[in-house]
Design a protein around this motif. Structure first.
Motif, PDB file in Angstrom:
ATOM      1  N   CYS A 197     -10.887 -22.941 -29.440  1.00 34.91           N
ATOM      2  CA  CYS A 197     -12.221 -22.337 -29.366  1.00 34.91           C
ATOM      3  C   CYS A 197     -12.867 -22.534 -28.005  1.00 34.91           C
ATOM      4  N   ALA A 198     -13.888 -21.745 -27.728  1.00 35.47           N
ATOM      5  CA  ALA A 198     -14.565 -21.779 -26.435  1.00 35.47           C
ATOM      6  C   ALA A 198     -15.212 -23.136 -26.175  1.00 35.47           C
ATOM      7  N   ARG A 199     -15.661 -23.799 -27.221  1.00 30.45           N
ATOM      8  CA  ARG A 199     -16.302 -25.101 -27.038  1.00 30.45           C
ATOM      9  C   ARG A 199     -15.289 -26.168 -26.639  1.00 30.45           C
ATOM     10  N   CYS A 200     -14.094 -26.113 -27.206  1.00 31.62           N
ATOM     11  CA  CYS A 200     -13.081 -27.126 -26.924  1.00 31.62           C
ATOM     12  C   CYS A 200     -12.248 -26.813 -25.679  1.00 31.62           C
ATOM     13  N   ALA A 201     -12.104 -25.541 -25.352  1.00 34.19           N
ATOM     14  CA  ALA A 201     -11.262 -25.160 -24.216  1.00 34.19           C
ATOM     15  C   ALA A 201     -11.789 -25.800 -22.947  1.00 34.19           C
TER      16      ALA A 201
END
Length: 207
Positions: free
Chosen positions: A25-29
């Motif tokens: 996900c964008a938050r973890c990337a």
């Protein structure tokens, strides 16, 4: 049809936080700036270091997670120039059977679809042993493990693709094989670099 059915039963799930919707996900990337370093004959660009979320994502890929492969391939596309020719580093037949796909091949095809590149999956293992689990000395000593099983590359410029680079011996071995098939190869792209202690050069992502 079956792929869509499986996607409903097993939706994409972030390798970092387990949120449904994407393999990463964008938050973890991670927002790492890609780095480039030199091997004997290759310039290798990695999206990040092999730790944290990148490490978890690559291990999920190696465990057969296609959703994670899709997310990583899409991110690798940022390192690919349009109309490039990508040659994936192949996994062994045993690993391919275990995972249900070849990780390097899938990464390359997803990155190519996103960037307008072409994939030629011509590298083949001549020996059945994998690098995973070997110590540094054994990795560096390994040579002549690949053959070429596609058309002659006849002067075409090639970019190698793999999930993770450690000593770089596999990439150099693959590059040597590509050159015997007529290819010109001086670059490789990987998701992560497992040994970030060597000198790196910051890469302009627009280059």
């Amino acid at each position: 049809m079956w792929r869509g059915f499986l996607d409903v039963l097993f939706p994409a799930q972030c390798a970092g936080c387990d949120e449904v919707g994407s393999g990463l996900c964008a938050r973890c990337a991670p927002g790492d700036v890609p780095s480039t370093y030199a091997l004997s004959t290759l310039s290798v660009t990695a999206l990040g270091a092999y730790d944290g979320v990148w490490r978890r994502a690559i291990l999920a890929l190696k465990d057969g997670r296609r959703d994670v492969a899709t997310a990583l391939g899409e991110r690798l596309a940022s390192l690919v120039r349009a109309r490039s020719i990508l040659v994936p580093v192949p996994t062994t037949k045993k690993r391919r059977a275990q995972r249900g796909f070849d990780g390097g091949d899938l990464l390359a095809r997803i990155a190519a679809a996103e960037s307008g590149a072409t994939v030629i999956a011509g590298l083949r293992h001549l020996a059945g042993d994998a690098q995973r689990g070997r110590d540094r000395a054994a990795r560096l000593a390994a040579r002549g493990r690949f053959g070429w099983a596609a058309e002659s590359l006849a002067g075409r410029r090639i970019v190698l693709v793999d999930d993770v680079a450690t000593t770089g011996s596999t990439l150099e071995d693959c590059a040597a094989t590509v050159r015997t098939a007529g290819g010109v190869v001086s670059e490789a792209i990987v998701v992560a670099r497992a040994q970030p202690d060597a000198t790196t050069i910051e890469r302009n992502t627009d280059a």
